[in-house]
Scaffold this active site. Structure first.
Site, PDB file in Angstrom:
ATOM      1  CE  LYS A  93      45.122  42.705  37.884  1.00 49.47           C
ATOM      2  NZ  LYS A  93      43.643  42.732  38.115  1.00 49.47           N
ATOM      3  CB  SER A  97      43.380  43.909  41.719  1.00 49.42           C
ATOM      4  OG  SER A  97      42.770  43.339  40.569  1.00 49.42           O
ATOM      5  CB  SER A 105      39.945  44.726  39.433  1.00 48.52           C
ATOM      6  OG  SER A 105      39.764  44.263  40.750  1.00 48.52           O
TER       7      SER A 105
END
Length: 224
Positions: free
Chosen positions: A82, A155, A179
């Site tokens: 990420k 996310s 997330s």
């Protein structure tokens, strides 16, 4: 095995094939880069592709095998992280144009640990801006590979999409309030949110320091 079939192997299967040298780290990385080239223009899983760095690391990984220096089960495994997780020499945007040109000078501990274990970094994955609400992508919105009109969750959207679409063998995301687990469920993969503090957050851009946890996104429980 045809190179195009390599991304459909689980981490466990690919690891065994690299160890017994039926698949090389270079072949594995090249197969994933080809898949990224073919799919990322529609799925927007990656914000940055570490093409040359990954190929160089793959060649070094293969040379290590030639010297009988096998690093363990993650040796030669193509992974991505990420874009909230710092990577030395590779931009880390945290999903916001504000940090569009930010390039860290050192790896987050989780990235350093992956490299030490032999994993190869393919690139940085899309996410919502600063890891906040699920609908706040500041760049292109990541797309669910099962149906481009369906939601990916957030996310860690790019992390879940990349794993689900076979654009990396495994990915790291993060979780403050769902997330990792939510996008994993939405994209048909496995998300592991470990016990708080079990995995180092050093070098991970914070959302809420007392809740943030680095998460693991993979295709099945064995890989996790």
């Amino acid at each position: 095995m045809d190179k195009a079939d390599i991304p459909f192997l689980s981490v466990t299967q690919l690891s065994e094939s690299i160890k017994d040298r039926t698949i090389s780290p270079v072949e594995a990385v090249e197969s994933y880069l080809e898949r990224i080239d073919n799919l990322n223009g529609r799925l927007f899983a990656y914000l940055t592709v570490n093409r040359e760095g990954a190929l160089q690391a793959a060649r070094q990984s293969e040379q290590a095998l030639d010297r009988s220096e096998y690093a363990g089960p993650m040796h030669g495994i193509p992974v991505a992280v990420k874009d909230q997780i710092n990577t030395a020499g590779i931009r880390t945007t945290s999903g916001t144009p504000i940090f569009n040109d930010f390039v860290p000078d050192q790896d987050a501990t989780v990235v350093a640990n992956l490299k030490s274990a032999g994993a190869i970094l393919l690139g940085k994955l899309n996410m919502t801006e600063f890891g906040t609400t699920s609908l706040s992508h500041a760049f292109e919105t990541a797309r669910n590979p099962w149906d481009l009109e369906r939601f990916t969750g957030g996310s860690s959207s790019g992390s879940s999409v990349a794993v689900s679409a076979r654009m990396c063998a495994a990915a790291l995301g993060s979780q403050t309030g769902g997330s990792t687990c939510r996008p994993a469920a939405y994209n048909g993969i496995v998300g592991l949110k470990p016990t708080y503090g079990r995995i180092s957050r050093y070098g991970v851009v914070p959302v809420s320091w007392s809740l943030d946890t680095v998460g693991i996104l993979v295709r099945n429980v064995a890989d996790a």
